[in-house]
Design a protein around this motif. Structure first.
Motif, PDB file in Angstrom:
ATOM      1  N   LYS A 260     -38.292 -85.994 -57.000  1.00 11.57           N
ATOM      2  CA  LYS A 260     -39.219 -85.026 -56.439  1.00 11.57           C
ATOM      3  C   LYS A 260     -39.546 -85.367 -55.001  1.00 11.57           C
ATOM      4  CE  LYS A 260     -42.077 -83.432 -60.193  1.00 11.57           C
ATOM      5  NZ  LYS A 260     -43.308 -83.690 -60.898  1.00 11.57           N
ATOM      6  N   ASP A 302     -45.620 -73.271 -63.002  1.00 18.67           N
ATOM      7  CA  ASP A 302     -44.262 -73.774 -63.234  1.00 18.67           C
ATOM      8  C   ASP A 302     -43.751 -73.353 -64.611  1.00 18.67           C
ATOM      9  OD1 ASP A 302     -44.633 -75.029 -60.811  1.00 18.67           O
ATOM     10  OD2 ASP A 302     -44.922 -77.038 -61.656  1.00 18.67           O
ATOM     11  N   ASN A 314     -44.759 -74.013 -68.206  1.00 24.23           N
ATOM     12  CA  ASN A 314     -44.847 -75.462 -68.363  1.00 24.23           C
ATOM     13  C   ASN A 314     -46.250 -75.918 -67.983  1.00 24.23           C
ATOM     14  OD1 ASN A 314     -44.471 -78.255 -68.441  1.00 24.23           O
ATOM     15  ND2 ASN A 314     -43.504 -78.312 -66.424  1.00 24.23           N
ATOM     16  N   GLU A 315     -46.649 -75.691 -66.739  1.00 25.77           N
ATOM     17  CA  GLU A 315     -47.966 -76.147 -66.300  1.00 25.77           C
ATOM     18  C   GLU A 315     -48.356 -75.418 -65.030  1.00 25.77           C
ATOM     19  OE1 GLU A 315     -48.005 -80.185 -64.974  1.00 25.77           O
ATOM     20  OE2 GLU A 315     -46.122 -79.996 -63.899  1.00 25.77           O
ATOM     21  N   GLN A 317     -50.435 -76.043 -61.160  1.00 30.75           N
ATOM     22  CA  GLN A 317     -50.961 -77.019 -60.198  1.00 30.75           C
ATOM     23  C   GLN A 317     -52.007 -76.279 -59.386  1.00 30.75           C
ATOM     24  OE1 GLN A 317     -49.343 -79.979 -60.247  1.00 30.75           O
ATOM     25  NE2 GLN A 317     -47.539 -79.333 -61.376  1.00 30.75           N
TER      26      GLN A 317
HETATM   27 MG   LIG Z   1     -44.498 -80.649 -63.324  1.00 33.31          MG
END
Ligand SMILES: [Mg+2]
Ligand SMILES: Nc1ncnc2c1ncn2[C@@H]1O[C@H](COP(=O)(O)OP(=O)(O)O)[C@@H](O)[C@H]1O
Length: 364
Positions: A260, A302, A314-315, A317
């Protein structure tokens, strides 16, 4: 107007927040804002930098570097900044804080709580949305409530897992309900830290033990085989706009901390090569997720896209990576909002949210 740019901190994402701030400092509209950098050392000491009235990118970058180096020194005080006194912010009307801190003690509601107590306007989500967005168990429970598609998961608590008999039962339940592989994640960590993949019952033992070293709440979820990873950026307060979607092109199937941020092996593909229906779906679910937690200002959602073409959240932020090369601003740029304008809009949204909260009975 004074813009307090807070960055750094005890988070494992310290370096990313420094990079995000570096980008922001070179793009702020200095006609409108006088910028006061507040650097939080890795030990958690707040340092106030010089007030900036013009973009001095290179020089500033050097100072940030130096401040960062100094933060490693054992002595708590040094010459690179003065100790920041929060009393300076209390009740100030002509200022706004941009807490550009990703992860723990920044994106999780803690700094937001401090800013609420001080009664100053700030950019981004409030305490609850930040805390829920950061906690992988809480977020999943909230997203389920709104029927946003997510992969099957189980939460595992240390209080249960500590008991050897129960632990075996829990692993058995994971194996029968989800099969392998599964992803094992500490509820509160971020940046792929405390995340691992278990291919078998044997591996699950180690993965759970590892995750419990980060948090006493862990989530185990079904792996999406050969998942493609998509992201959508959101901008707004009550009725956020969704950007076009981007895809994270990967060399390996696990998007980990190294790839990342460090070796640059991840590639952002914008726009994501997906169907119009898939785009409409991720945009719809992204807005639903934003509203579900009650986010404000900015959020990145995401997703996984599986081989059958199904999307799974997924999640989210609530304070996504914000360098000029990060997914969040890139998606806006591709959707017609250039980076400097994005910063300005986020500040305005923070001010609007503060003003509208003041209108509510409880805050009068
Ligand atoms: Mg992530
Ligand atoms: N259920 C899953 N199926 C497939 N890949 C996953 C799954 N969960 C996580 N991953 C991989 O692990 C990475 C990190 O997991 P994530 O939940 O996003 O944690 P973090 O908060 O650290 O970003 C993801 O970007 C993806 O590459």
């Amino acid at each position: 107007m004074k813009l307090y740019l807070m960055y750094g901190g005890r988070t494992v994402e310290h370096d990313v927040t420094v990079m995000s701030t570096r980008s922001a400092l070179s793009a702020v509209d200095y006609q409108k804002y006088e910028v006061i950098p507040i650097y939080i050392t890795r030990q958690g000491l707040f340092l106030k930098g010089l007030t900036l009235t013009a973009p001095v990118a290179a020089e500033t970058a050097l100072k940030l570097d130096a401040a960062e180096q100094a933060a490693w020194r054992p002595e708590p005080e040094h010459s690179l900044g003065t100790k920041f006194d929060f009393a300076e912010l209390a009740g100030q009307k002509d200022c706004v804080v941009f807490p550009m801190i990703h992860g723990t003690w920044g994106e999780d509601g803690t700094i937001q709580g401090l800013l609420e107590v001080l009664d100053v306007p700030y950019v981004g989500s409030g305490i609850c949305a930040s805390a829920v967005g950061m906690d992988k168990i809480m977020a999943k429970i909230v997203f389920d409530e709104y029927q946003i598609p997510q992969v099957p998961y189980l939460s595992v608590l240390a209080v249960h897992y500590r008991d050897a008999n129960k632990a075996a039962e829990i692993r058995e339940q994971i194996a029968t309900e989800m099969g392998f592989p599964v992803y094992v994640k500490a509820a509160n960590a971020g940046s792929s830290i405390g995340v691992s993949k278990a291919e078998s019952s044997e591996e699950l033992v180690g993965c759970l033990a590892d995750a419990f070293t980060y948090d006493d709440r862990v989530v185990v979820e079904k792996a999406v085989p050969k998942a493609r990873e998509l992201a959508v950026s959101l901008l707004g307060n009550d009725d956020p706009k969704a950007s076009i979607a981007g895809e994270i092109g990967k060399k390996q199937d696990f998007y980990d901390y190294e790839s990342k941020f460090i070796d640059g092996s991840t590639k952002l593909i914008i726009p994501a090569p997906i169907t119009a229906e898939q785009l409409a779906e991720v945009q719809k679910y992204a807005v639903m997720a934003f509203n579900a937690v009650g986010a404000a200002g900015l959020t990145r959602a995401d997703f996984f896209l599986d081989q059958a073409g199904q999307v799974w959240l997924n999640e989210i932020q609530t304070m996504p990576g914000f360098t000029q090369f990060s997914m969040y601003p890139f998606l806006w740029q591709a959707s017609g909002v250039p980076y400097p304008e994005l910063i300005d809009q986020l500040i305005q949204l923070g001010l609007e949210r503060y003003a509208s909260k003041k209108q509510t009975v409880a805050n009068k």
